[in-house]
Design an enzyme around this catalytic site. Structure first.
Site, PDB file in Angstrom:
ATOM      1  N   LYS A 126      28.950   1.569  -5.129  1.00 31.72           N
ATOM      2  CA  LYS A 126      28.797   1.004  -4.655  1.00 31.72           C
ATOM      3  C   LYS A 126      27.881   0.600  -3.702  1.00 31.72           C
ATOM      4  CE  LYS A 126      34.515   1.332  -3.640  1.00 31.72           C
ATOM      5  NZ  LYS A 126      34.654   1.596  -4.584  1.00 31.72           N
ATOM      6  N   GLU A 199      30.210   1.640   6.121  1.00 27.76           N
ATOM      7  CA  GLU A 199      29.726   0.822   6.543  1.00 27.76           C
ATOM      8  C   GLU A 199      31.019  -0.002   7.922  1.00 27.76           C
ATOM      9  OE1 GLU A 199      33.369  -1.623   4.146  1.00 27.76           O
ATOM     10  OE2 GLU A 199      31.428  -1.463   3.367  1.00 27.76           O
ATOM     11  N   HIS A 234      44.780   2.613   3.260  1.00 31.75           N
ATOM     12  CA  HIS A 234      43.729   1.744   2.807  1.00 31.75           C
ATOM     13  C   HIS A 234      44.089   1.305   1.367  1.00 31.75           C
ATOM     14  CE1 HIS A 234      41.460   2.731   6.175  1.00 31.75           C
ATOM     15  NE2 HIS A 234      41.509   3.752   5.847  1.00 31.75           N
ATOM     16  N   ARG A 291      37.737  -3.584 -14.259  1.00 32.35           N
ATOM     17  CA  ARG A 291      38.805  -3.489 -14.947  1.00 32.35           C
ATOM     18  C   ARG A 291      40.291  -4.337 -14.550  1.00 32.35           C
ATOM     19  NH1 ARG A 291      41.890  -1.445 -10.602  1.00 32.35           N
ATOM     20  NH2 ARG A 291      40.858   0.051  -8.675  1.00 32.35           N
TER      21      ARG A 291
END
Length: 669
Positions: A126, A199, A234, A291
């Site tokens: 990421k 982040e 999450h 995907r």
């Protein structure tokens, strides 16, 4: 057979699905419709799973843990060769976003039903993906330099994975090191890489994603967007298409950003660009899932597309049928039915699914048929009799509804779930019904903090449990006496007594059946209409309610009613003395593996302090001290397998606390 992403055509005749559960069954369904043969791979834990029986051929992967089975690229490719498959579909999770696996499939002369390995690699980490997206002009979230108090709250994320694993919220900088360590461990176990990054955490943002589909001829589709904002830990719980209350201008910019992301890495196949939509209308790139997504059915339902069929078409070198995808029609909502207990911090549950019955749904189609304006769909990984173990994700099924409007889809889905019978273990079924009927949800006011804002949505209704216990007692009486009038007692001083346990709480039912009707203590406004072993009808405040009863073994009884589903355990009339458990005992809340211990005998601890971590169903669960005190006994060791109720540690009173109590005691007049 070789497969080239830039030229040529590969005709696929047999597909091995390198996955399990509902996604394997979903892919098999399309393959059957296309006349493509199917091959399953399965672990020892999945030997009797439905997906294994549905495949044309199946190959065993010895072992149960993912690291020994579904994550073994060499074994999966060997299985494809042994079964004569000429293509591999990775599904989602496991090896689906592993560029080395994709390349190994191609090197083995097999077709890869997924994007090019280079695209997977570009998005697989990421941190690197964010750099590429920023260069392509796609807005991203980032922290400049070392995090400070100004950056709080923060989100720690795994660089090589998703699905909520390796993800932790940090609200105080002193927590950062601990949460980084936990995230690294969880990420390593789930994805084979312990790289994590930090982040900014947007508390009340919306999770909006764009479905992408691209072919080798340069066509890139943005097949509408989905809102996946309602989440726990999450992880997504409710998904829908299209995203509600999304301005057309924002929708257009999201689709353009998603297409730019795909073109920047030469994307081919199905994928999803995920964005965080802030309350002020700005959006930021989160990640690209290279995907098929878990939530792809809602896109299929509003477009009429079969995304798996299109994946095969693209993998064969074919062109998408038009320059633009069909426009969405109507609305679709999907919920994930999990084996978990929302009232107990979403603890995963294990055991046997004794019954799975959702009236009105169909698992025999991939998208709405021509002329269908509304319907229900079930994508399930389990069926009645299936075992749910500790090795894999706790999702049992996805239930999807579509209709001309969002309100109709929500009503249809809530109604189907409310009438469903899911027996054998605790699930989030009732929570899903409450969410779908919540005024904020129906108004389209959804964000990632929805379940945090409404924590009571996960709790069982106390009145529903009490009435379920009464119905269970009356049904039991009907099963043991014919007719039920045989239960009448002329001596009012001796009521019938039944005891049940629900989620650790005992419920005692005391009632009498007389010629004047039901006299139940604590239920003065409840009248008995009829009672049979499998069905009890009660009039509650003048309103008739029907309670369906199902018994499993000598003690377990499931009660289903419009008030909710309740699982009760019948307790003996004269309970035996229970085995004594030392005060301060810390018991395992679930079966799992001890992966981390941060305590030792003699340590002084405070209530709520993390002592150890259990890994179960691909997630790590923090086990905390039940009280202030000192660790007097520690039974848990790293790598140890434990069952529910196993003694992990004992927290005794510390010397300081004893001294304090004595001092406080002597200071009283």
């Amino acid at each position: 057979m070789t497969h080239d992403y830039t030229q040529g055509t590969a005709v696929i005749g047999s597909v091995l699905v390198a996955n399990r559960g509902e996604i394997a069954r979903r892919i098999f369904r399309t393959c059957r419709e296309l006349g493509v043969a199917t091959v399953a791979v399965f672990s020892d834990a999945d030997a009797d799973a439905p997906f294994v029986h549905e495949a044309d051929a199946a190959v065993r992967l010895p072992g149960a843990a993912p690291a020994d089975t579904y994550l073994r690229a060499d074994l999966v490719i060997a299985a494809a060769r042994a079964a004569g498959a000429d293509a591999v579909h990775p599904g989602y999770g496991f090896l689906s976003e592993n560029a080395e696996f994709a390349q190994a499939v191609l090197d083995a002369g097999l077709a890869w039903i997924g994007p090019p390995p280079s695209a997977i690699a570009a998005m697989g980490v990421k941190t690197r993906a964010k750099e590429l997206m920023a260069a392509a002009g796609v807005p991203v979230l980032s922290v400049a330099g070392e995090p400070t108090h100004e950056d709080l709250p923060l989100l720690v994320k795994a660089a090589a994975g998703g699905g909520g694993r390796g993800m932790r919220v940090v609200r105080e900088l002193v927590q950062l090191d601990t949460e980084l360590a936990t995230a690294r461990q969880e990420a390593l176990a789930a994805f084979g890489s312990d790289e994590v990054f930090v982040e900014p955490y947007v508390e009340t943002g919306r999770h909006v994603e764009v479905q992408l589909l691209a072919d080798v001829h340069g066509t890139v589709w943005a097949v509408g967007e989905r809102d996946c904002s309602i989440q726990r830990r999450h992880q997504k719980v409710v998904e829908e298409a299209p995203a509600p209350l999304l301005p057309d201008e924002t929708r257009t910019r999201l689709h353009e950003a998603a297409r730019a992301a795909a073109r920047a890495i030469g994307y081919v196949g199905a994928g999803t660009a995920e964005f965080l939509l802030a309350p002020d209308g700005r959006f930021f790139f989160l990640e690209m899932n290279t995907r098929l997504q878990v939530e792809h059915p809602v896109t299929e339902c509003v477009t009429g597309l079969d995304l798996v069929a299109l994946q095969l078409l693209v993998a064969e070198g074919g062109a998408l049928p038009s320059d633009e995808p069909p426009a969405p029609q109507g609305h679709a909502i999907e919920v994930r039915l999990y084996a978990e207990d929302p009232a107990r911090d979403w603890q995963p549950q294990t055991g046997t699914v004794t019954l799975l019955d959702i009236p009105g749904v169909s698992a025999e189609f991939a998208a709405p048929r021509a002329g269908e304006r509304a319907g229900l769909r079930l994508d399930a990984g389990v069926g009645s009799g299936s075992e749910v173990g500790v090795h894999y994700d706790s999702m049992l099924a996805k239930v999807i509804a579509w209709a001309p409007t969002r309100a109709e889809a929500a009503r249809r889905l809530a109604g189907a779930l409310a009438k469903a019978r899911v027996h054998g273990l605790t699930t989030n079924r009732d929570l899903l019904v409450r969410v779908l009927r919540h005024p904020e949800f129906l108004a389209g006011q959804v964000d990632t903090a929805f379940l945090t804002r409404h924590p009571g949505e996960g709790a069982a209704d106390k009145d529903a449990v009490a009435l379920a216990a009464l119905a269970a007692a009356l049904g039991d009486a009907a099963a043991n006496r014919t007719p039920i009038a045989g239960g009448w007692r002329n001596v009012p001083a001796h009521p019938q007594v039944k005891r049940y346990a629900h989620e650790g709480v005992e419920h005692e039912v005391r009632y009498r059946l007389t010629r004047d009707g039901l006299h139940a203590e604590a239920y003065p406004d409840v009248a008995l209409v009829s009672a049979a072993p499998e069905r009890v009808v009660l009039a509650v405040d003048g309103v008739r309610r029907t309670f369906g009863l199902a018994r499993y073994g000598a003690a377990l009884v499931h009660v289903d009613s419009p008030l909710g589903a309740v699982a009760l355990t019948a307790l003996p009339r004269f309970p035996e003395p229970e085995r004594e458990t030392a005060a301060g005992s810390l018991l395992a809340p679930m079966p799992g593996t001890v992966v981390r211990v941060e305590a030792a005998v003699g340590d002084v601890v405070t209530a709520g302090q993390p002592l150890l971590w259990l890994e179960a169903m691909k997630m790590q669960h923090r086990i905390t001290a039940p009280t202030d005190g000192v660790v007097t006994e520690l039974r848990a060791t790293v790598g140890q397998q434990v069952d529910t109720g196993a003694l992990l540690a004992v927290i005794g009173e510390s010397v300081n606390s004893v001294d304090r109590e004595e001092q406080e005691g002597t200071s009283q007049p």
